[in-house]
Design an enzyme around this catalytic site. Sequence first.
Site, PDB file in Angstrom:
ATOM      1  N   HIS A 243     -11.395  26.649 -12.359  1.00  0.00           N
ATOM      2  CA  HIS A 243     -10.505  27.811 -12.273  1.00  0.00           C
ATOM      3  C   HIS A 243     -10.944  28.887 -13.260  1.00  0.00           C
ATOM      4  O   HIS A 243     -10.986  30.075 -12.921  1.00  0.00           O
ATOM      5  CB  HIS A 243      -9.058  27.423 -12.622  1.00  0.00           C
ATOM      6  CG  HIS A 243      -8.415  26.449 -11.688  1.00  0.00           C
ATOM      7  ND1 HIS A 243      -7.803  25.303 -12.118  1.00  0.00           N
ATOM      8  CD2 HIS A 243      -8.268  26.466 -10.337  1.00  0.00           C
ATOM      9  CE1 HIS A 243      -7.293  24.647 -11.085  1.00  0.00           C
ATOM     10  NE2 HIS A 243      -7.574  25.326  -9.990  1.00  0.00           N
TER      11      HIS A 243
ATOM     12  N   LYS B 122       2.948  19.744  -2.837  1.00  0.00           N
ATOM     13  CA  LYS B 122       2.614  19.039  -4.077  1.00  0.00           C
ATOM     14  C   LYS B 122       3.811  18.941  -5.022  1.00  0.00           C
ATOM     15  O   LYS B 122       4.632  19.851  -5.074  1.00  0.00           O
ATOM     16  CB  LYS B 122       1.493  19.774  -4.823  1.00  0.00           C
ATOM     17  CG  LYS B 122       0.174  19.784  -4.072  1.00  0.00           C
ATOM     18  CD  LYS B 122      -0.885  20.566  -4.836  1.00  0.00           C
ATOM     19  CE  LYS B 122      -2.177  20.643  -4.046  1.00  0.00           C
ATOM     20  NZ  LYS B 122      -3.144  21.554  -4.667  1.00  0.00           N
TER      21      LYS B 122
ATOM     22  N   ARG C 182     -14.820  25.533  -2.783  1.00  0.00           N
ATOM     23  CA  ARG C 182     -15.685  24.485  -3.330  1.00  0.00           C
ATOM     24  C   ARG C 182     -16.591  23.912  -2.253  1.00  0.00           C
ATOM     25  O   ARG C 182     -17.790  24.035  -2.302  1.00  0.00           O
ATOM     26  CB  ARG C 182     -14.839  23.369  -3.947  1.00  0.00           C
ATOM     27  CG  ARG C 182     -14.059  23.806  -5.182  1.00  0.00           C
ATOM     28  CD  ARG C 182     -13.036  22.781  -5.560  1.00  0.00           C
ATOM     29  NE  ARG C 182     -12.127  22.555  -4.440  1.00  0.00           N
ATOM     30  CZ  ARG C 182     -11.258  21.585  -4.358  1.00  0.00           C
ATOM     31  NH1 ARG C 182     -11.170  20.715  -5.323  1.00  0.00           N
ATOM     32  NH2 ARG C 182     -10.468  21.472  -3.329  1.00  0.00           N
TER      33      ARG C 182
ATOM     34  N   SER D  78      -7.746  19.650  -9.880  1.00  0.00           N
ATOM     35  CA  SER D  78      -6.708  19.287 -10.853  1.00  0.00           C
ATOM     36  C   SER D  78      -6.356  17.806 -10.714  1.00  0.00           C
ATOM     37  O   SER D  78      -6.095  17.129 -11.711  1.00  0.00           O
ATOM     38  CB  SER D  78      -5.476  20.160 -10.652  1.00  0.00           C
ATOM     39  OG  SER D  78      -5.809  21.514 -10.840  1.00  0.00           O
TER      40      SER D  78
HETATM   41  N1  COA Z   1     -12.712  24.786  -9.325  1.00  0.00           N
HETATM   42  C1  COA Z   1     -12.190  23.558  -9.369  1.00  0.00           C
HETATM   43  N2  COA Z   1     -11.099  23.194  -8.651  1.00  0.00           N
HETATM   44  C2  COA Z   1     -10.547  24.112  -7.868  1.00  0.00           C
HETATM   45  C3  COA Z   1     -11.049  25.406  -7.756  1.00  0.00           C
HETATM   46  C4  COA Z   1     -12.176  25.732  -8.529  1.00  0.00           C
HETATM   47  N3  COA Z   1     -12.732  26.945  -8.498  1.00  0.00           N
HETATM   48  N4  COA Z   1     -10.296  26.090  -6.881  1.00  0.00           N
HETATM   49  C5  COA Z   1      -9.350  25.253  -6.467  1.00  0.00           C
HETATM   50  N5  COA Z   1      -9.503  24.058  -7.054  1.00  0.00           N
HETATM   51  C6  COA Z   1      -8.677  22.856  -6.831  1.00  0.00           C
HETATM   52  C7  COA Z   1      -7.276  23.018  -7.328  1.00  0.00           C
HETATM   53  O1  COA Z   1      -7.140  22.560  -8.672  1.00  0.00           O
HETATM   54  C8  COA Z   1      -6.511  22.140  -6.373  1.00  0.00           C
HETATM   55  O2  COA Z   1      -6.568  20.798  -6.831  1.00  0.00           O
HETATM   56  P1  COA Z   1      -5.417  19.763  -6.466  1.00  0.00           P
HETATM   57  O3  COA Z   1      -5.340  19.709  -4.949  1.00  0.00           O
HETATM   58  O4  COA Z   1      -5.881  18.504  -7.040  1.00  0.00           O
HETATM   59  O5  COA Z   1      -4.132  20.297  -7.062  1.00  0.00           O
HETATM   60  C9  COA Z   1      -7.303  22.200  -5.078  1.00  0.00           C
HETATM   61  O6  COA Z   1      -8.583  22.681  -5.447  1.00  0.00           O
HETATM   62  C10 COA Z   1      -6.720  23.113  -4.040  1.00  0.00           C
HETATM   63  O7  COA Z   1      -6.587  24.415  -4.581  1.00  0.00           O
HETATM   64  P2  COA Z   1      -5.818  25.541  -3.763  1.00  0.00           P
HETATM   65  O8  COA Z   1      -6.201  25.486  -2.326  1.00  0.00           O
HETATM   66  O9  COA Z   1      -5.976  26.810  -4.496  1.00  0.00           O
HETATM   67  O10 COA Z   1      -4.337  25.006  -3.783  1.00  0.00           O
HETATM   68  P3  COA Z   1      -3.259  25.170  -4.883  1.00  0.00           P
HETATM   69  O11 COA Z   1      -2.243  24.117  -4.658  1.00  0.00           O
HETATM   70  O12 COA Z   1      -3.862  25.242  -6.241  1.00  0.00           O
HETATM   71  O13 COA Z   1      -2.635  26.617  -4.543  1.00  0.00           O
HETATM   72  C11 COA Z   1      -1.058  28.082  -3.424  1.00  0.00           C
HETATM   73  C12 COA Z   1      -2.028  26.879  -3.301  1.00  0.00           C
HETATM   74  C13 COA Z   1      -0.028  27.815  -4.515  1.00  0.00           C
HETATM   75  C14 COA Z   1      -1.846  29.334  -3.746  1.00  0.00           C
HETATM   76  C15 COA Z   1      -0.352  28.231  -2.044  1.00  0.00           C
HETATM   77  O14 COA Z   1       0.320  27.032  -1.750  1.00  0.00           O
HETATM   78  C16 COA Z   1       0.633  29.399  -2.027  1.00  0.00           C
HETATM   79  O15 COA Z   1       0.221  30.531  -1.854  1.00  0.00           O
HETATM   80  N6  COA Z   1       1.946  29.105  -2.211  1.00  0.00           N
HETATM   81  C17 COA Z   1       3.008  30.116  -2.188  1.00  0.00           C
HETATM   82  C18 COA Z   1       3.699  30.135  -0.811  1.00  0.00           C
HETATM   83  C19 COA Z   1       2.851  30.901   0.163  1.00  0.00           C
HETATM   84  O16 COA Z   1       2.743  32.105   0.103  1.00  0.00           O
HETATM   85  N7  COA Z   1       2.170  30.159   1.085  1.00  0.00           N
HETATM   86  C20 COA Z   1       1.171  30.749   1.970  1.00  0.00           C
HETATM   87  C21 COA Z   1       1.732  31.341   3.216  1.00  0.00           C
HETATM   88  S1  COA Z   1       2.343  30.114   4.312  1.00  0.00           S
END
Ligand code: COA
Length: 157
Positions: free
Chosen positions: A17, A41, A90, A128
């Site tokens: 991140h 989650k 990724r 994460s």
């Molecule tokens: N390096 C290492 N790990 C990374 C990374 C990077 N550059 N980018 C992402 N990851 C990891 C994250 O840590 C996460 O790990 P985890 O699954 O073990 O927690 C995984 O990759 C997935 O990341 P991401 O796809 O960004 O998911 P997220 O849960 O971190 O974020 C939100 C998702 C919160 C942005 C999304 O659910 C959201 O926008 N929520 C608000 C409601 C909304 O508007 N929804 C969309 C419209 S329906």
Amino acid sequence: MRTAVYPGSFDPLTNGHLDIIKRSSKLFDKVIVTVLTNSAKTPLFSTEERLELIRRTTKHLPNVEVAAFSGLLVDFAKQNQCNVLIKGLRVVSDFEYEFQMALANKNQMPEVETMFLPTAQEYMFLSSSIVKELARYHGDLTGLVPKEIEQDILNKF
Ligand code: COA
């Protein structure tokens, strides 16, 4: 002023991140790292804890702000007059989900654009969840999370 939102659960922030935050802070005047809720989650760290860990890690980056929001990502973007969302990709398997999210967000906010940055090669395997799994069993987090928050993550278990 060109502002981008970098959204995520950040439960907790990893070096993957941080790499995306640093790179996007060079591309935009302001980057707002935003802790949001992923309804699929159950977070380990509270929102306040996640905010504090991100703030501590990014305090040397003057154009990076940290925020939390409990609604839709596009509503946060609108409130902050921002139409760019940053996502790190990724592996190929990330693409399908991220593409769907980008289209859903565009459906709700036509002027929004999602920008994908390829995750640095050394963090391709990182997530994460992997960090939490390693910490739970006293694995070595060196190089995977920022040094200044490593102990906080280990202490959580
Ligand atoms: N390096 C290492 N790990 C990374 C990374 C990077 N550059 N980018 C992402 N990851 C990891 C994250 O840590 C996460 O790990 P985890 O699954 O073990 O927690 C995984 O990759 C997935 O990341 P991401 O796809 O960004 O998911 P997220 O849960 O971190 O974020 C939100 C998702 C919160 C942005 C999304 O659910 C959201 O926008 N929520 C608000 C409601 C909304 O508007 N929804 C969309 C419209 S329906």
